[in-house]
Design a protein around this motif. Structure first.
Motif, PDB file in Angstrom:
ATOM      1  N   GLN B 159      20.291   5.064  54.040  1.00  0.00           N
ATOM      2  CA  GLN B 159      21.704   5.423  54.101  1.00  0.00           C
ATOM      3  C   GLN B 159      21.953   6.508  55.145  1.00  0.00           C
ATOM      4  O   GLN B 159      22.893   6.428  55.940  1.00  0.00           O
ATOM      5  CB  GLN B 159      22.174   5.904  52.720  1.00  0.00           C
ATOM      6  CG  GLN B 159      22.220   4.815  51.680  1.00  0.00           C
ATOM      7  CD  GLN B 159      22.643   5.367  50.325  1.00  0.00           C
ATOM      8  OE1 GLN B 159      23.785   5.735  50.114  1.00  0.00           O
ATOM      9  NE2 GLN B 159      21.706   5.436  49.400  1.00  0.00           N
ATOM     10  N   TYR B 163      23.969   6.222  59.244  1.00  0.00           N
ATOM     11  CA  TYR B 163      25.127   6.926  59.804  1.00  0.00           C
ATOM     12  C   TYR B 163      24.820   7.538  61.160  1.00  0.00           C
ATOM     13  O   TYR B 163      25.719   7.936  61.883  1.00  0.00           O
ATOM     14  CB  TYR B 163      25.610   8.001  58.830  1.00  0.00           C
ATOM     15  CG  TYR B 163      26.530   7.432  57.784  1.00  0.00           C
ATOM     16  CD1 TYR B 163      27.884   7.285  58.043  1.00  0.00           C
ATOM     17  CD2 TYR B 163      26.044   6.999  56.564  1.00  0.00           C
ATOM     18  CE1 TYR B 163      28.734   6.747  57.105  1.00  0.00           C
ATOM     19  CE2 TYR B 163      26.884   6.458  55.617  1.00  0.00           C
ATOM     20  CZ  TYR B 163      28.227   6.328  55.889  1.00  0.00           C
ATOM     21  OH  TYR B 163      29.070   5.780  54.971  1.00  0.00           O
ATOM     22  N   MET B 177      36.874   7.035  61.015  1.00  0.00           N
ATOM     23  CA  MET B 177      35.721   7.917  60.807  1.00  0.00           C
ATOM     24  C   MET B 177      35.351   8.601  62.120  1.00  0.00           C
ATOM     25  O   MET B 177      34.780   7.991  63.012  1.00  0.00           O
ATOM     26  CB  MET B 177      34.546   7.093  60.269  1.00  0.00           C
ATOM     27  CG  MET B 177      33.224   7.853  60.190  1.00  0.00           C
ATOM     28  SD  MET B 177      33.287   9.376  59.262  1.00  0.00           S
ATOM     29  CE  MET B 177      33.545   8.756  57.603  1.00  0.00           C
ATOM     30  N   GLN B 186      32.029  14.703  53.377  1.00  0.00           N
ATOM     31  CA  GLN B 186      32.436  13.618  52.474  1.00  0.00           C
ATOM     32  C   GLN B 186      31.364  12.536  52.412  1.00  0.00           C
ATOM     33  O   GLN B 186      31.024  12.039  51.340  1.00  0.00           O
ATOM     34  CB  GLN B 186      33.767  13.024  52.958  1.00  0.00           C
ATOM     35  CG  GLN B 186      34.300  11.900  52.075  1.00  0.00           C
ATOM     36  CD  GLN B 186      35.432  11.115  52.745  1.00  0.00           C
ATOM     37  OE1 GLN B 186      35.691  11.292  53.924  1.00  0.00           O
ATOM     38  NE2 GLN B 186      36.093  10.251  51.982  1.00  0.00           N
ATOM     39  N   VAL B 187      30.850  12.180  53.585  1.00  0.00           N
ATOM     40  CA  VAL B 187      29.795  11.163  53.623  1.00  0.00           C
ATOM     41  C   VAL B 187      28.571  11.641  52.856  1.00  0.00           C
ATOM     42  O   VAL B 187      28.009  10.905  52.034  1.00  0.00           O
ATOM     43  CB  VAL B 187      29.428  10.834  55.084  1.00  0.00           C
ATOM     44  CG1 VAL B 187      28.186   9.962  55.123  1.00  0.00           C
ATOM     45  CG2 VAL B 187      30.583  10.138  55.777  1.00  0.00           C
ATOM     46  N   HIS B 190      29.167  11.420  49.228  1.00  0.00           N
ATOM     47  CA  HIS B 190      29.112  10.037  48.743  1.00  0.00           C
ATOM     48  C   HIS B 190      27.675   9.565  48.596  1.00  0.00           C
ATOM     49  O   HIS B 190      27.300   9.009  47.556  1.00  0.00           O
ATOM     50  CB  HIS B 190      29.856   9.111  49.695  1.00  0.00           C
ATOM     51  CG  HIS B 190      29.513   7.660  49.488  1.00  0.00           C
ATOM     52  ND1 HIS B 190      30.069   6.891  48.505  1.00  0.00           N
ATOM     53  CD2 HIS B 190      28.618   6.857  50.123  1.00  0.00           C
ATOM     54  CE1 HIS B 190      29.560   5.682  48.543  1.00  0.00           C
ATOM     55  NE2 HIS B 190      28.675   5.628  49.516  1.00  0.00           N
ATOM     56  N   ILE B 191      26.859   9.762  49.633  1.00  0.00           N
ATOM     57  CA  ILE B 191      25.468   9.310  49.569  1.00  0.00           C
ATOM     58  C   ILE B 191      24.759   9.955  48.383  1.00  0.00           C
ATOM     59  O   ILE B 191      24.021   9.295  47.639  1.00  0.00           O
ATOM     60  CB  ILE B 191      24.727   9.631  50.889  1.00  0.00           C
ATOM     61  CG1 ILE B 191      25.353   8.855  52.049  1.00  0.00           C
ATOM     62  CG2 ILE B 191      23.254   9.303  50.769  1.00  0.00           C
ATOM     63  CD1 ILE B 191      24.686   9.124  53.384  1.00  0.00           C
ATOM     64  N   GLU B 193      26.063  11.219  45.516  1.00  0.00           N
ATOM     65  CA  GLU B 193      26.520  10.730  44.207  1.00  0.00           C
ATOM     66  C   GLU B 193      26.126   9.273  44.003  1.00  0.00           C
ATOM     67  O   GLU B 193      25.703   8.874  42.922  1.00  0.00           O
ATOM     68  CB  GLU B 193      28.040  10.909  44.094  1.00  0.00           C
ATOM     69  CG  GLU B 193      28.479  12.367  44.142  1.00  0.00           C
ATOM     70  CD  GLU B 193      27.640  13.254  43.224  1.00  0.00           C
ATOM     71  OE1 GLU B 193      27.373  12.852  42.075  1.00  0.00           O
ATOM     72  OE2 GLU B 193      27.225  14.352  43.680  1.00  0.00           O
TER      73      GLU B 193
END
Lengths: 208, 208
Positions: B159, B163, B177, B186-187, B190-191, B193
């Motif tokens: 992941q 990016y 983005m 934010q990214v 997200h990764i 969580e």
DNA sequence: GACATCCTAAAACACTTGTTTTAATCTGGT
DNA sequence: ACCAGATTAAAACAAGTGTTTTAGGATGTC
């Protein structure tokens, strides 16, 4: 125009180029190797396709004719996601007979974009990205273009892609991973369950 | 031996090479561009480092001197994972001043391995891979070399790496983005969580 | 059978790459 | 001031790339 039987050389070039582009990526693939495999002269690619990028585009357009995408999301989105991951990883790492190198070309373009990236995005990446987002959207109950859906789609694609171009590294840090069909299925199952847990949690928090 | 003040050219070459290797990867980086940035002659790299690969190794060994890894897993493994992801992604995409390009070199080697891969695996990838697995091991209550732990580690690394080298593609399919500091956070969130949900589910099923 | 057209073959071109050579320059010790 | 050794500079080398040229051969048409 087509005085020859089906433009044999032109077709052979596209097939050979598809294989080699899928193996090595656009930049690393050489015209000479492509022509050697196709049994053609180096000038043939310039004659038939103008230049290397033209050949690349012809390859993409040639495989874009028969797409392998399901028309709509299955009734069970979780099952659809499992199928998406398993099919993609299987075709990618197990090679798969038949000319199905388009996925590999796509992943190469993810890792090292070339001049042909816009073509790949339009013809290959775009449709699959949309399909994956629609599957995720059905799971998390959020619109298809929501940031969280996009982030989740990239999380899943990132995991899949990592197993493709990270294979040489895996050979060093995890020698036991030999990518046998059973192991590939194990990997696909892991990615699916791992990601489904993440998606279910998102679905849970967004519902409240 | 060192008649010159600190072997100025040699040092400048290592610094310039580090930057350019981090920007473009080993293969794409050219000796001429490195020497131009270092203000040195093309022959200097062969004189000081024998060849391009020797320069690559010198760059890696130079940054391996001051590692940036925490000594042990924090008391709270979930917090440690969040910190790992956030720090890695932040340094990678936000560049970060100071010579911290080693992470970028590492990710380049993940996507397109070069002749220097063994060096990178030993000096950079190996330690971080071990750290990440120990964090995961603490979360899922499984041994560090368990298949599931390895699979999870690759899921997370995949992941993050996605990016980095997928940025050009993201520019096409997700123009909003822009990788601002807020978006990067934010990214990273997200990764973290997304992955923690996957890990917690593994912990739950393995405990039974 | 001659002809125009499509296709192929071999070679050369222009450019970039890493590497090497050869000579010039600088440095510090005597 | 001189000298040996370390360093730099410019140029050339060898190999590989995509591309173009030029001439030759194949094919269907009249």
């Amino acid at each position: 125009m087509a005085h020859h039987p089906e433009d044999a050389a032109r077709t052979r070039l596209i097939e050979a180029a598809g294989e080699i582009f899928a193996e090595q990526g656009y930049e690393s693939a050489t015209i000479r190797e492509i022509c050697a495999r196709a049994g053609a002269n180096v000038a043939a690619v310039n004659y038939h396709f103008r230049d290397k990028l033209g050949l690349y585009g012809a390859v993409i357009r040639h495989i874009a004719v028969n797409p392998d995408l399901p028309g709509s999301v299955s009734e069970d989105p979780e099952k659809a996601l499992r199928g998406f991951i398993s099919a993609m990883l299987g075709k990618l790492v197990l090679g798969g007979q038949g000319r199905q190198w388009h996925l590999r070309i796509m992943v190469h373009e993810l890792a090292r974009p070339s001049d042909g990236l816009p073509i790949i995005v339009e013809e290959l990446i775009g449709p699959r990205y949309a399909l994956l987002r629609s599957i995720i959207s059905a799971i998390v109950h959020l619109p298809s273009d929501h940031d969280t859906v996009r982030l989740s789609a990239h999380s899943i694609i990132g995991q899949i892609a990592h197993y493709i171009h990270g294979r040489p590294v895996l050979g060093h840090v995890w020698p036991a991973m030999q990518f046998t069909p059973e192991q590939v299925e194990q990997v696909a199952g892991h990615i699916a369950e791992f990601s489904l847990a993440g998606l279910r949690k998102i679905a849970g928090t967004s519902k409240q």
